[in-house]
Write a protein that holds these residues in place. Structure first.
Motif, PDB file in Angstrom:
ATOM      1  N   LEU A 194       0.822  -1.209   0.000  1.00 63.94           N
ATOM      2  CA  LEU A 194       0.000   0.000   0.000  1.00 63.94           C
ATOM      3  C   LEU A 194       0.857   1.260   0.000  1.00 63.94           C
ATOM      4  O   LEU A 194       0.540   2.234  -0.680  1.00 63.94           O
ATOM      5  CB  LEU A 194      -0.953   0.002   1.196  1.00 63.94           C
ATOM      6  N   HIS A 195       1.960   1.251   0.751  1.00 60.73           N
ATOM      7  CA  HIS A 195       2.800   2.449   0.787  1.00 60.73           C
ATOM      8  C   HIS A 195       3.498   2.671  -0.555  1.00 60.73           C
ATOM      9  O   HIS A 195       3.750   3.807  -0.946  1.00 60.73           O
ATOM     10  CB  HIS A 195       3.803   2.400   1.944  1.00 60.73           C
ATOM     11  N   CYS A 196       3.790   1.612  -1.282  1.00 61.43           N
ATOM     12  CA  CYS A 196       4.392   1.757  -2.610  1.00 61.43           C
ATOM     13  C   CYS A 196       3.382   2.346  -3.599  1.00 61.43           C
ATOM     14  O   CYS A 196       3.731   3.202  -4.416  1.00 61.43           O
ATOM     15  CB  CYS A 196       4.889   0.419  -3.127  1.00 61.43           C
ATOM     16  N   ILE A 197       2.157   1.899  -3.508  1.00 63.96           N
ATOM     17  CA  ILE A 197       1.101   2.426  -4.375  1.00 63.96           C
ATOM     18  C   ILE A 197       0.897   3.904  -4.104  1.00 63.96           C
ATOM     19  O   ILE A 197       0.799   4.718  -5.031  1.00 63.96           O
ATOM     20  CB  ILE A 197      -0.218   1.646  -4.162  1.00 63.96           C
ATOM     21  N   GLU A 198       0.860   4.283  -2.835  1.00 59.10           N
ATOM     22  CA  GLU A 198       0.659   5.686  -2.457  1.00 59.10           C
ATOM     23  C   GLU A 198       1.849   6.541  -2.904  1.00 59.10           C
ATOM     24  O   GLU A 198       1.668   7.646  -3.404  1.00 59.10           O
ATOM     25  CB  GLU A 198       0.470   5.798  -0.948  1.00 59.10           C
ATOM     26  N   LYS A 199       3.054   6.029  -2.750  1.00 56.28           N
ATOM     27  CA  LYS A 199       4.246   6.769  -3.170  1.00 56.28           C
ATOM     28  C   LYS A 199       4.220   6.997  -4.677  1.00 56.28           C
ATOM     29  O   LYS A 199       4.519   8.091  -5.150  1.00 56.28           O
ATOM     30  CB  LYS A 199       5.506   5.994  -2.771  1.00 56.28           C
ATOM     31  N   ARG A 200       3.854   5.992  -5.447  1.00 51.51           N
ATOM     32  CA  ARG A 200       3.772   6.137  -6.904  1.00 51.51           C
ATOM     33  C   ARG A 200       2.711   7.160  -7.286  1.00 51.51           C
ATOM     34  O   ARG A 200       2.923   7.987  -8.170  1.00 51.51           O
ATOM     35  CB  ARG A 200       3.454   4.804  -7.562  1.00 51.51           C
ATOM     36  N   ARG A 201       1.563   7.150  -6.594  1.00 50.95           N
ATOM     37  CA  ARG A 201       0.493   8.103  -6.886  1.00 50.95           C
ATOM     38  C   ARG A 201       0.964   9.536  -6.652  1.00 50.95           C
ATOM     39  O   ARG A 201       0.739  10.424  -7.467  1.00 50.95           O
ATOM     40  CB  ARG A 201      -0.734   7.819  -6.024  1.00 50.95           C
ATOM     41  N   ILE A 202       1.676   9.753  -5.550  1.00 50.28           N
ATOM     42  CA  ILE A 202       2.179  11.092  -5.223  1.00 50.28           C
ATOM     43  C   ILE A 202       3.217  11.540  -6.239  1.00 50.28           C
ATOM     44  O   ILE A 202       3.219  12.693  -6.674  1.00 50.28           O
ATOM     45  CB  ILE A 202       2.741  11.108  -3.787  1.00 50.28           C
ATOM     46  N   GLU A 203       4.100  10.645  -6.647  1.00 48.78           N
ATOM     47  CA  GLU A 203       5.110  10.985  -7.646  1.00 48.78           C
ATOM     48  C   GLU A 203       4.470  11.368  -8.975  1.00 48.78           C
ATOM     49  O   GLU A 203       4.872  12.340  -9.609  1.00 48.78           O
ATOM     50  CB  GLU A 203       6.081   9.830  -7.836  1.00 48.78           C
ATOM     51  N   LEU A 204       3.458  10.615  -9.394  1.00 52.64           N
ATOM     52  CA  LEU A 204       2.773  10.934 -10.644  1.00 52.64           C
ATOM     53  C   LEU A 204       2.033  12.262 -10.535  1.00 52.64           C
ATOM     54  O   LEU A 204       1.988  13.041 -11.484  1.00 52.64           O
ATOM     55  CB  LEU A 204       1.801   9.813 -11.021  1.00 52.64           C
TER      56      LEU A 204
END
Length: 69
Positions: A18-28
């Motif tokens: 979940l933290h990887c998904i959230e990090k990717r969303r923020i980066e995008l």
């Protein structure tokens, strides 16, 4: 057990962390913001036509930079 497709580490579930998904969303989100910021500020058309808020912010940043030097 599977691996996270983002960080390539072992995942207890067969999905991404979940933290990887959230990090990717923020980066995008940040990339999209960088791409559209000039359009939002309308600086491409006339760089001298900045709002007073932007001018004040830039002035403040310059004063802070001069203080730190």
């Amino acid at each position: 057990m599977g691996t996270c497709s983002i960080c390539r580490k072992i995942s207890a579930t067969d999905s991404d962390h979940l933290h990887c998904i959230e990090k990717r969303r923020i980066e995008l989100e940040n990339v999209q913001l960088k791409d559209t910021i000039t359009e939002k500020l309308d600086l491409e058309k006339d760089p001298n036509n900045m709002g007073k808020e932007i001018k004040a912010l830039l002035g403040h940043m310059n004063r802070e930079k001069e203080k730190s030097e």
